[in-house]
Scaffold this active site. Structure first.
Site, PDB file in Angstrom:
ATOM      1  N   ARG A 297       0.841  -1.207   0.000  1.00  0.00           N
ATOM      2  CA  ARG A 297       0.000   0.000   0.000  1.00  0.00           C
ATOM      3  C   ARG A 297       0.871   1.250   0.000  1.00  0.00           C
ATOM      4  O   ARG A 297       0.574   2.233  -0.693  1.00  0.00           O
ATOM      5  CB  ARG A 297      -0.936  -0.007   1.221  1.00  0.00           C
ATOM      6  CG  ARG A 297      -2.083  -0.929   0.982  1.00  0.00           C
ATOM      7  CD  ARG A 297      -2.985  -1.194   2.142  1.00  0.00           C
ATOM      8  NE  ARG A 297      -3.975  -2.165   1.662  1.00  0.00           N
ATOM      9  CZ  ARG A 297      -4.900  -2.722   2.381  1.00  0.00           C
ATOM     10  NH1 ARG A 297      -4.990  -2.441   3.669  1.00  0.00           N
ATOM     11  NH2 ARG A 297      -5.754  -3.577   1.851  1.00  0.00           N
ATOM     12  N   HIS A 440      -5.941  -0.755  -6.968  1.00  0.00           N
ATOM     13  CA  HIS A 440      -5.362  -2.006  -6.432  1.00  0.00           C
ATOM     14  C   HIS A 440      -4.843  -1.820  -5.007  1.00  0.00           C
ATOM     15  O   HIS A 440      -4.858  -0.740  -4.474  1.00  0.00           O
ATOM     16  CB  HIS A 440      -4.293  -2.588  -7.371  1.00  0.00           C
ATOM     17  CG  HIS A 440      -3.076  -1.745  -7.556  1.00  0.00           C
ATOM     18  ND1 HIS A 440      -1.901  -2.261  -8.059  1.00  0.00           N
ATOM     19  CD2 HIS A 440      -2.842  -0.432  -7.318  1.00  0.00           C
ATOM     20  CE1 HIS A 440      -1.013  -1.297  -8.128  1.00  0.00           C
ATOM     21  NE2 HIS A 440      -1.546  -0.195  -7.690  1.00  0.00           N
ATOM     22  N   GLU A 441      -4.437  -2.933  -4.418  1.00  0.00           N
ATOM     23  CA  GLU A 441      -4.010  -2.963  -3.004  1.00  0.00           C
ATOM     24  C   GLU A 441      -5.117  -2.491  -2.069  1.00  0.00           C
ATOM     25  O   GLU A 441      -4.865  -1.779  -1.107  1.00  0.00           O
ATOM     26  CB  GLU A 441      -2.745  -2.104  -2.799  1.00  0.00           C
ATOM     27  CG  GLU A 441      -1.503  -2.622  -3.452  1.00  0.00           C
ATOM     28  CD  GLU A 441      -1.301  -4.100  -3.207  1.00  0.00           C
ATOM     29  OE1 GLU A 441      -1.750  -4.585  -2.149  1.00  0.00           O
ATOM     30  OE2 GLU A 441      -0.730  -4.758  -4.077  1.00  0.00           O
ATOM     31  N   GLY A 442      -6.335  -2.857  -2.377  1.00  0.00           N
ATOM     32  CA  GLY A 442      -7.477  -2.392  -1.594  1.00  0.00           C
ATOM     33  C   GLY A 442      -7.926  -1.066  -2.164  1.00  0.00           C
ATOM     34  O   GLY A 442      -7.179  -0.082  -2.102  1.00  0.00           O
ATOM     35  N   GLN A 447     -10.104   1.543   1.733  1.00  0.00           N
ATOM     36  CA  GLN A 447      -9.159   2.236   2.639  1.00  0.00           C
ATOM     37  C   GLN A 447      -9.906   3.193   3.561  1.00  0.00           C
ATOM     38  O   GLN A 447      -9.569   3.338   4.738  1.00  0.00           O
ATOM     39  CB  GLN A 447      -8.129   3.042   1.829  1.00  0.00           C
ATOM     40  CG  GLN A 447      -7.286   2.230   0.863  1.00  0.00           C
ATOM     41  CD  GLN A 447      -6.468   1.166   1.554  1.00  0.00           C
ATOM     42  OE1 GLN A 447      -5.957   1.375   2.637  1.00  0.00           O
ATOM     43  NE2 GLN A 447      -6.355   0.006   0.932  1.00  0.00           N
TER      44      GLN A 447
END
Ligand SMILES: Cc1cc2nc3c(=O)[nH]c(=O)nc-3n(C[C@H](O)[C@H](O)[C@H](O)COP(=O)(O)OP(=O)(O)OC[C@H]3O[C@@H](n4cnc5c(N)ncnc54)[C@H](O)[C@@H]3O)c2cc1C
Length: 596
Positions: A297, A440-442, A447
């Protein structure tokens, strides 16, 4: 060609704001010094300019393709990775006993920023591998360190993170890939993984997929998820890659940007057994994976910062060069034209980009420093504080910063006018590449939920308190009195808004409270950004008198004032929207959205 980043600003953040050299006083970083740090930054800058940047456009034009079942990539990708390997970058932050350079993350991330700014598609292979190695360093066994992590630290094996599935993206608790225990303690893995970056290619001796799966009979949801090392090729008794492990490529995804990073759909365990080794223990998968996801992240948002920086530098050079029009009060049509940079609206767009890029660098490296302190600070209390503050700020950096950097890329295109919309300039490519980072990455929506739903109440609210104390300490030291007061007013709104949303959670439930999460992210994000700028401006104000380059320091103070005038007010708007209940989407009936 325009520079990729401001070296002067990077240096300022590292040494004048964050005092990176002080890290070498910690036993963990003993032996490191300014010379080592400058050496690695210099080597990254050279690699970026000589090996990464020249193929930035080429990799976008020639996206990976399949030929006879094999992934074909431009040779420039592997050539750059070989250079990176030879310079020892894959082991930048790993301990020397694991074959690494043992650098602080503060310095390693600053160096890596050069590579991300030059060619993110290649840098991705390295960042995935470095994050996978970090996960194994923390959660792997000594045997796994030797057989899997060490070759990644040496850059011989490349890593992936294999979480997502076609039916499970944001909702990882719904993954279906299964793991069947085998008599020798290993597992037979079966399922389909979607979106796996770097999932198949021939650029390394092996590919190490860190894959989430559910052991047969495990409980539903995240508690039933375990983590496995699933290699492309199994290892023989000597640790050499040998037979294929039945990780089959079922297709490539064709993307808007970051095209040089191959993105794959993988089927495991279909044509034959796919063998995996468990990491951590049964049910520990997501907890272990968070080591990698948290690293990732921060890395993806550093990528966003890199795009903002490189596009800003290009837009600035263009705006200085292109003549267009005259000042509004110049009446003579025969008078010479002025450069774009002389126009107020262009100055606005350039200042937004400077503030975004340099604020992003400062915040990203501040987080890297927290990661260093989390690992290596002298006392347990300092390590705990660093951990909490890092946990609190990670979703803010991932979400708020990645969107602000995208706004910077929007402005970079706008500064160039029509030229910015063509492929003759890299700004459109930075914009396309950067568009991935809020996804991406959540996703950024997830978030925001993480920030309000978990981090704001983490450790009984201590993480938020630490953040507010850190902001108050900067304000207390700041010579920019009006800005310090403005920030203090916003922190009061954060306290009040958090309390109100927690009360709402009690009365109306989590759903009603979390509907305000994106506005809460805007409130905290704008405050965080203003705070890091006040920190930079305070240092600049102390240093400008008698400095060899006073204009640099004046530029820091001016950017800070710009942020307080143009960005911080967004925090008040967000707090107002929450107070009015207007940020809640629960009031939107999906039936109103139908279009037929
Ligand atoms: C180019 C690319 C590279 C990637 N690389 C990898 C990789 O290497 N490894 C890997 O495992 N994955 C990878 N991913 C997958 C990525 O992490 C997912 O795309 C992401 O997590 C979102 O999942 P999704 O695409 O299924 O979207 P969905 O989960 O379907 O979400 C769609 C939208 O709905 C919103 N949403 C979903 N659930 C909720 C909720 N509960 N509350 C509020 N809003 C919600 C989301 O915020 C989003 O806006 C990659 C994706 C892309 C596009």
């Amino acid at each position: 060609m325009a520079p990729l980043l401001s070296s002067r600003h990077l240096d300022f953040v590292l040494h004048e704001v964050l005092a990176a050299e002080q890290l070498s006083e910690l036993p963990h970083f003993a032996g490191q010094d300014r010379e080592v740090f400058d050496g690695i930054l210099d080597s990254a800058r050279k690699l970026a300019i000589d090996c990464f940047e020249p193929s930035y456009r080429l990799l976008d034009d020639h996206e990976p393709r399949l030929e006879n079942g094999r992934v074909v990539l431009p040779a420039e990708t592997e050539a750059a990775l070989v250079q990176l390997r030879e310079a020892g970058f894959f082991g930048a932050v790993q301990a020397p006993e694991h074959g690494g350079l043992g650098l602080p993350r503060t310095v390693a991330n600053a160096a890596f920023l050069w590579l991300q700014a030059a060619n993110v598609s290649i840098a991705n292979y390295a960042f995935l591998t470095m994050s996978a190695a970090e996960l194994l360093a923390r959660h792997g066994t000594p045997d796994q360190h030797l057989r899997w992590m060490r070759p990644m630290v040496e850059g011989r094996f490349l890593g992936t993170m294999a979480l997502s599935e076609p039916q499970a993206g944001s909702s990882l608790g719904d993954i279906r890939t299964t793991a069947r225990p085998l008599p020798d303690g290993r597992y037979a893995i079966r399922g389909t993984k979607m979106w796996i970056s770097g999932g198949e290619h021939d650029m390394a001796e092996n590919i190490v997929h860190l894959m989430l799966a559910r052991i047969e009979g495990a409980p539903a949801g995240v508690r039933g998820i375990s983590l496995f090392i699933v290699p492309r090729k199994r290892l023989d008794a000597e640790g050499r890659p040998s037979v294929w492990n039945n990780v089959a490529l079922s297709g490539l995804n064709h993307k808007l940007g970051q095209r040089g990073t191959v993105n794959t759909v993988l089927n495991v365990g279909e044509g034959g057994e796919t063998i995996g080794e468990i990491v951590g223990g049964p049910g520990q998968g997501l907890a272990c994976m968070f080591t990698m996801m948290n690293e990732a992240r921060i890395a993806v948002s550093m990528g966003a910062v890199a795009h903002a920086s490189a596009a800003y530098q290009h837009a600035l050079a263009y705006a200085r060069d292109r003549l267009q029009g005259r000042h509004p009060d110049a009446k003579d049509p025969a008078s010479p034209q002025v450069p774009l940079v002389a126009h107020a609206d262009v100055q606005r767009m350039l200042m937004q980009q400077k503030a975004a890029a340099e604020g992003g660098v400062a915040l990203g490296l501040y987080l890297a420093r927290l990661a260093d302190l989390k690992q290596a600070a002298a006392t347990a209390a300092e390590r705990e504080d660093a951990t909490l503050l890092l946990d609190f700020l990670t979703p803010v950096f991932k979400a708020w910063i990645s969107e602000e950097m995208l706004a910077a890329n929007f402005n970079a295109i706008q500064v160039l006018g029509g030229a910015g919309y063509t492929r003759d300039h890299p700004v459109e490519l930075h914009f396309r590449d950067n568009r991935l980072n809020p996804i991406h990455e959540g996703t950024n929506g997830i978030q925001a939920i993480d920030l309000l739903g978990r981090k704001a109440t983490m450790a009984g609210g201590r993480a938020l308190r630490l953040f507010l104390d850190t902001v108050a300490a900067t304000s207390g030291r700041a010579s920019l009195a009006a800005e310090a007061r403005a920030l203090a007013a916003v922190t009061k709104r954060i306290v009040a808004t958090t309390a109100n949303l927690l009360a709402l959670r009690e009365t109306d439930g989590q759903r009603a409270s979390l509907a305000h999460a994106p506005a809460y992210m805007e409130l905290v994000g704008a405050a965080t950004f203003a705070w890091i700028w006040l920190e930079q401006a305070s240092v600049a104000a102390r240093r400008r008198d008698g400095a060899a380059d006073p204009a640099f320091y004046e530029g820091q103070i001016a950017a800070c004032r710009w942020v307080f005038a143009h960005v911080l007010p967004r925090a008040h708007v967000a707090a107002d929207r929450i107070a009015l209940g207007a940020a809640a989407m629960t009031e939107i009936d999906p039936a109103w959205l139908t279009s037929d």
